[in-house]
Design a protein around this motif. Structure first.
Motif: not given
Length: 393
Positions: A31-33, A38-41, A127-132, A203-210
């Protein structure tokens, strides 16, 4: 050369988040990749087309009208209180929360917000693998604001464990609300504001998921709170109006304390070192500014603006950048601009903790305890967004 530095910067930002992770073994790489791609696009599209600017600008105008309606109520009660040449923060920024809270109550009563939580949250969670709920909260934070968003999930707050509460608060600190996007566009170029708004969401999803990885089961993700009794429309409206006022007053008290303490720290540092706390932090931030794409000869000054935003708030830093005293290159201006578009600063710890505490006293104490980690994560989100823009621009 800029691409090499940018890639190193990207690795450093993600590496720092990984080192601070609660459980490195649970970090989901796929999900991070996907979200970084998506951020780049999206960043490329937003920085090269006017479609994104037009869309966000229209939404910001809509919220601007809502604030004008809120001002009617504020002026009726507080008419005649004027602070010439300055914005009265409590009247102009905090009290409109009462009106927005009332609108949230109406949307909740009509079951519109639960519908949004179910379907938008479901789409983003794929997309992010987190909860709804986490996914909904990130979008709602960008629309409603970091204080008001907690009113929209106030029924669920008391049921959330610490790790899920952290993600909700991190989203609120990493984004900005639509109601002030128009104000940002006066100080920064609209394309930078729009780009940061979108990139910070992912970005918030990425950093929080790490930093804060965890699994949410389907059972945990369905948070249905049974009402003790069916409330009438006006009962709900009155309840949410009072909730909004409680949030506004609590946030105001937190801000008074935090801003005063920061002013005291600045005075102490100036007396001892001859430099303010922000100026000293400029040297600390300089290497990070360089890694996200700022040329070394501009890194200290850029780091100072970044530090000013973290220690005080984004408006102070934006005014510094817009003053024209720094004469940055176009690329540096773009990088610093997107970094500034978030609520990642010390004052936001008090704002978020105060907002949650006004709705659920126990959970407010929990938020206050991980306040510094919230700021750490949200600042990494800003650096991640700046790094992406540095590579694209």
């Amino acid at each position: 050369m800029k691409y090499l530095i940018g890639i190193v910067g990207l690795i450093v930002v993600l590496g720092i988040a990984w080192l601070a992770s609660n459980d490195r073994r649970k970090v989901k790489i796929k999900p991070i990749i996907i979200m970084i791609v998506l951020q780049f696009i999206l960043g490329f599209i937003l920085l090269n087309t006017s479609v994104g600017n037009w869309l966000i600008g229209g939404i910001a105008d809509g919220f601007g009208k809502l604030l004008n309606y809120a001002a009617e109520g504020v002026n009726f009660v507080f008419g005649g209180i004027v602070n010439p040449g300055q914005m009265t923060f409590f009247l102009s920024v905090l009290l409109p929360i009462v009106f927005i809270s009332a609108l949230i109550g109406i949307l909740q009563h009509w079951r519109i917000l639960p519908f949004i939580i179910k379907y938008i949250g479901l789409a983003l969670s794929k997309v992010n693998g987190m909860g709804k709920l986490e996914s909904y909260n990130a979008v709602a934070s960008a629309i409603l604001g970091q204080s008001e968003v907690f009113i929209s999930v106030k029924k669920e707050l008391g049921l959330l464990p610490k790790h899920r509460l952290y993600t909700l608060c991190a989203s609120a600190m990493s984004t900005v609300s639509m109601s002030i996007v128009g104000s940002y566009m006066v100080l920064l170029k609209p394309e930078y504001v729009v780009t940061a708004l979108v990139l910070n969401l992912f970005g918030g999803f990425i950093i929080a998921s790490v930093i804060n990885p965890y699994e949410v089961t389907d059972q945990e993700d369905i948070l249905e709170v049974k009402e003790e009794a069916k409330q009438s429309f006006f009962e709900v409206l009155g309840e949410y109006i009072m909730d909004g006022f409680k949030v506004a007053v609590t946030v105001a008290a937190m801000l008074i304390g935090f801003v005063a303490i920061i002013a005291m720290i600045n005075a102490i540092f100036s007396g001892i070192f001859g430099l303010s706390f922000q100026e000293l932090l400029g040297y600390v931030f300089a290497p990070f500014a360089f890694l996200v794409g700022v040329p070394w000869d501009e890194a200290v000054k850029a780091g100072s603006i970044m530090a000013t935003k973290m220690v005080s708030n984004e408006f102070v830093a934006m005014n510094d950048l817009a003053s024209g005293n720094f004469h940055f290159s176009g690329r540096t201006t773009a990088i610093v601009s997107v970094f500034l578009v978030s609520f990642a600063n010390f004052s936001s710890i008090g704002i978020i903790a105060g907002a949650v505490k006004s709705l659920n006293d126990k959970q407010g104490v929990v938020v206050a305890r991980f306040g510094l980690k919230l700021l750490f994560g949200a600042t990494l989100v800003s650096f991640l967004t700046a790094t992406i823009v540095g590579l694209i621009y």
